[in-house]
Design a protein around this motif. Sequence first.
Motif, PDB file in Angstrom:
ATOM      1  N   LEU A  82      47.579  33.514  28.963  1.00  0.00           N
ATOM      2  CA  LEU A  82      46.504  34.461  28.747  1.00  0.00           C
ATOM      3  C   LEU A  82      45.289  33.340  28.614  1.00  0.00           C
ATOM      4  O   LEU A  82      44.156  33.399  29.336  1.00  0.00           O
ATOM      5  N   ASP A  83      45.494  32.641  27.428  1.00  0.00           N
ATOM      6  CA  ASP A  83      44.484  31.638  27.133  1.00  0.00           C
ATOM      7  C   ASP A  83      44.103  30.685  28.183  1.00  0.00           C
ATOM      8  O   ASP A  83      42.737  30.512  28.654  1.00  0.00           O
ATOM      9  N   GLU A  84      44.982  30.442  29.063  1.00  0.00           N
ATOM     10  CA  GLU A  84      44.674  29.336  30.244  1.00  0.00           C
ATOM     11  C   GLU A  84      44.059  30.033  31.353  1.00  0.00           C
ATOM     12  O   GLU A  84      43.116  29.709  32.053  1.00  0.00           O
ATOM     13  N   GLY A  85      44.342  31.214  31.544  1.00  0.00           N
ATOM     14  CA  GLY A  85      43.687  32.324  32.535  1.00  0.00           C
ATOM     15  C   GLY A  85      42.391  32.349  32.153  1.00  0.00           C
ATOM     16  O   GLY A  85      41.522  32.496  32.863  1.00  0.00           O
ATOM     17  N   LEU A  86      41.892  32.800  30.660  1.00  0.00           N
ATOM     18  CA  LEU A  86      40.771  33.032  30.390  1.00  0.00           C
ATOM     19  C   LEU A  86      39.955  31.594  30.396  1.00  0.00           C
ATOM     20  O   LEU A  86      38.684  31.744  30.909  1.00  0.00           O
ATOM     21  N   LYS A  87      40.640  30.660  30.297  1.00  0.00           N
ATOM     22  CA  LYS A  87      39.651  29.266  30.366  1.00  0.00           C
ATOM     23  C   LYS A  87      39.133  29.207  31.782  1.00  0.00           C
ATOM     24  O   LYS A  87      38.053  28.732  32.146  1.00  0.00           O
ATOM     25  N   ILE A  88      40.165  29.144  32.804  1.00  0.00           N
ATOM     26  CA  ILE A  88      39.669  29.305  34.081  1.00  0.00           C
ATOM     27  C   ILE A  88      38.521  30.102  34.429  1.00  0.00           C
ATOM     28  O   ILE A  88      37.522  29.795  35.231  1.00  0.00           O
ATOM     29  N   LEU A  89      38.568  31.553  34.246  1.00  0.00           N
ATOM     30  CA  LEU A  89      37.679  32.244  34.336  1.00  0.00           C
ATOM     31  C   LEU A  89      36.257  31.934  33.874  1.00  0.00           C
ATOM     32  O   LEU A  89      35.231  32.028  34.242  1.00  0.00           O
ATOM     33  N   GLU A  90      36.364  31.559  32.308  1.00  0.00           N
ATOM     34  CA  GLU A  90      35.288  30.941  31.533  1.00  0.00           C
ATOM     35  C   GLU A  90      34.447  29.778  32.297  1.00  0.00           C
ATOM     36  O   GLU A  90      33.352  29.779  32.034  1.00  0.00           O
ATOM     37  N   SER A  91      35.237  29.134  33.192  1.00  0.00           N
ATOM     38  CA  SER A  91      34.788  27.760  33.383  1.00  0.00           C
ATOM     39  C   SER A  91      33.792  28.273  34.565  1.00  0.00           C
ATOM     40  O   SER A  91      33.021  27.793  35.204  1.00  0.00           O
ATOM     41  N   PHE A  92      33.968  29.576  35.232  1.00  0.00           N
ATOM     42  CA  PHE A  92      33.274  30.067  36.140  1.00  0.00           C
ATOM     43  C   PHE A  92      31.926  30.971  35.785  1.00  0.00           C
ATOM     44  O   PHE A  92      30.731  31.140  36.323  1.00  0.00           O
ATOM     45  N   SER A  93      32.301  31.717  34.469  1.00  0.00           N
ATOM     46  CA  SER A  93      31.390  32.730  34.132  1.00  0.00           C
ATOM     47  C   SER A  93      31.465  32.983  32.675  1.00  0.00           C
ATOM     48  O   SER A  93      32.950  33.157  32.488  1.00  0.00           O
ATOM     49  N   SER A  94      30.643  33.350  32.080  1.00  0.00           N
ATOM     50  CA  SER A  94      30.668  33.877  30.438  1.00  0.00           C
ATOM     51  C   SER A  94      30.985  35.472  30.617  1.00  0.00           C
ATOM     52  O   SER A  94      31.442  36.002  29.591  1.00  0.00           O
ATOM     53  N   GLU A  95      30.618  36.070  31.760  1.00  0.00           N
ATOM     54  CA  GLU A  95      30.825  37.446  31.720  1.00  0.00           C
ATOM     55  C   GLU A  95      32.101  37.915  32.258  1.00  0.00           C
ATOM     56  O   GLU A  95      32.219  38.094  33.528  1.00  0.00           O
ATOM     57  N   ILE A  96      33.053  38.169  31.527  1.00  0.00           N
ATOM     58  CA  ILE A  96      34.576  38.439  31.812  1.00  0.00           C
ATOM     59  C   ILE A  96      34.660  40.029  31.549  1.00  0.00           C
ATOM     60  O   ILE A  96      34.532  40.340  30.536  1.00  0.00           O
ATOM     61  N   GLU A  97      34.804  40.823  32.507  1.00  0.00           N
ATOM     62  CA  GLU A  97      35.324  42.195  32.596  1.00  0.00           C
ATOM     63  C   GLU A  97      36.652  42.252  31.963  1.00  0.00           C
ATOM     64  O   GLU A  97      37.714  41.685  32.768  1.00  0.00           O
ATOM     65  N   LYS A  98      37.125  43.175  31.077  1.00  0.00           N
ATOM     66  CA  LYS A  98      38.390  43.643  30.872  1.00  0.00           C
ATOM     67  C   LYS A  98      38.455  44.873  30.858  1.00  0.00           C
ATOM     68  O   LYS A  98      37.785  45.771  30.426  1.00  0.00           O
ATOM     69  N   ARG A  99      39.763  45.525  31.673  1.00  0.00           N
ATOM     70  CA  ARG A  99      40.303  46.655  31.507  1.00  0.00           C
ATOM     71  C   ARG A  99      41.712  46.928  31.221  1.00  0.00           C
ATOM     72  O   ARG A  99      42.461  45.948  31.461  1.00  0.00           O
ATOM     73  N   THR A 100      42.104  48.205  30.809  1.00  0.00           N
ATOM     74  CA  THR A 100      43.501  48.205  30.517  1.00  0.00           C
ATOM     75  C   THR A 100      43.839  49.378  31.501  1.00  0.00           C
ATOM     76  O   THR A 100      43.245  50.426  31.739  1.00  0.00           O
ATOM     77  N   ASP A 101      45.027  49.242  32.197  1.00  0.00           N
ATOM     78  CA  ASP A 101      45.689  50.358  33.129  1.00  0.00           C
ATOM     79  C   ASP A 101      46.937  50.126  32.925  1.00  0.00           C
ATOM     80  O   ASP A 101      47.668  49.451  32.109  1.00  0.00           O
ATOM     81  N   LYS A 102      47.726  50.940  33.644  1.00  0.00           N
ATOM     82  CA  LYS A 102      49.272  50.998  33.685  1.00  0.00           C
ATOM     83  C   LYS A 102      49.990  49.726  33.827  1.00  0.00           C
ATOM     84  O   LYS A 102      51.067  49.425  33.450  1.00  0.00           O
ATOM     85  N   GLU A 103      49.620  48.898  34.376  1.00  0.00           N
ATOM     86  CA  GLU A 103      49.959  47.579  34.834  1.00  0.00           C
ATOM     87  C   GLU A 103      49.767  46.195  33.656  1.00  0.00           C
ATOM     88  O   GLU A 103      50.207  45.293  34.002  1.00  0.00           O
ATOM     89  N   GLY A 104      48.904  46.841  32.803  1.00  0.00           N
ATOM     90  CA  GLY A 104      48.560  45.811  31.700  1.00  0.00           C
ATOM     91  C   GLY A 104      47.094  45.709  31.485  1.00  0.00           C
ATOM     92  O   GLY A 104      46.257  46.397  31.924  1.00  0.00           O
ATOM     93  N   GLU A 105      46.681  44.557  31.117  1.00  0.00           N
ATOM     94  CA  GLU A 105      45.266  44.229  30.706  1.00  0.00           C
ATOM     95  C   GLU A 105      44.830  43.487  31.973  1.00  0.00           C
ATOM     96  O   GLU A 105      45.549  42.349  32.474  1.00  0.00           O
ATOM     97  N   PHE A 106      43.700  43.575  32.492  1.00  0.00           N
ATOM     98  CA  PHE A 106      43.262  42.837  33.493  1.00  0.00           C
ATOM     99  C   PHE A 106      41.771  42.341  33.363  1.00  0.00           C
ATOM    100  O   PHE A 106      40.868  42.900  32.734  1.00  0.00           O
ATOM    101  N   TYR A 107      41.523  41.101  33.750  1.00  0.00           N
ATOM    102  CA  TYR A 107      40.517  40.388  33.570  1.00  0.00           C
ATOM    103  C   TYR A 107      39.800  39.922  34.763  1.00  0.00           C
ATOM    104  O   TYR A 107      40.366  39.276  35.625  1.00  0.00           O
ATOM    105  N   LYS A 108      38.336  39.838  34.995  1.00  0.00           N
ATOM    106  CA  LYS A 108      37.796  39.798  36.235  1.00  0.00           C
ATOM    107  C   LYS A 108      36.324  39.226  36.031  1.00  0.00           C
ATOM    108  O   LYS A 108      35.774  39.788  34.889  1.00  0.00           O
ATOM    109  N   ILE A 109      36.043  38.337  36.938  1.00  0.00           N
ATOM    110  CA  ILE A 109      34.570  37.963  37.067  1.00  0.00           C
ATOM    111  C   ILE A 109      34.277  38.457  38.397  1.00  0.00           C
ATOM    112  O   ILE A 109      34.949  38.424  39.466  1.00  0.00           O
ATOM    113  N   VAL A 110      32.689  38.418  38.334  1.00  0.00           N
ATOM    114  CA  VAL A 110      32.245  38.908  39.729  1.00  0.00           C
ATOM    115  C   VAL A 110      31.105  38.167  40.165  1.00  0.00           C
ATOM    116  O   VAL A 110      30.210  37.559  39.199  1.00  0.00           O
ATOM    117  N   PHE A 111      31.139  37.802  41.422  1.00  0.00           N
ATOM    118  CA  PHE A 111      30.007  36.878  41.898  1.00  0.00           C
ATOM    119  C   PHE A 111      29.568  37.723  43.183  1.00  0.00           C
ATOM    120  O   PHE A 111      29.908  38.520  43.556  1.00  0.00           O
TER     121      PHE A 111
END
Length: 127
Positions: free
Chosen positions: A14-43
Amino acid sequence: MQLESPHIPLGISLDEGLKILESFSSEIEKRTDKEGEFYKIVFDNWECGFYERNGIVTSTWYNDSAGRETEEGINSKVNRYLNRYGEINDWEAGINNGWIQFFINHTSGVNMAYGLHKDVIRFNSIR
């Protein structure tokens, strides 16, 4: 065509994944659903994210407008995404149910679902 979205390998922490997203944007959306935690960036032209379970990235998701103008462009984009997750010759086309075209790569232990109508790509670990 060059992909602008980041490559998010499956099986990383998870930490490595977040670092990849953070290298593109500081605005990371997080949500929880039946599949688990989802992290997303939008351009403007693309958005991407990943699901994690037990601290590991298990699936990635890409909504990328690149190539949408032509079927050739879409095919090029899909091939470039497939190549991120394994050798292109190792991918096999699977079922096409009219909504989703499935691909599987037994060598890399990954499958891909391509939404035919919304042009959205999702990779899942099958190991």
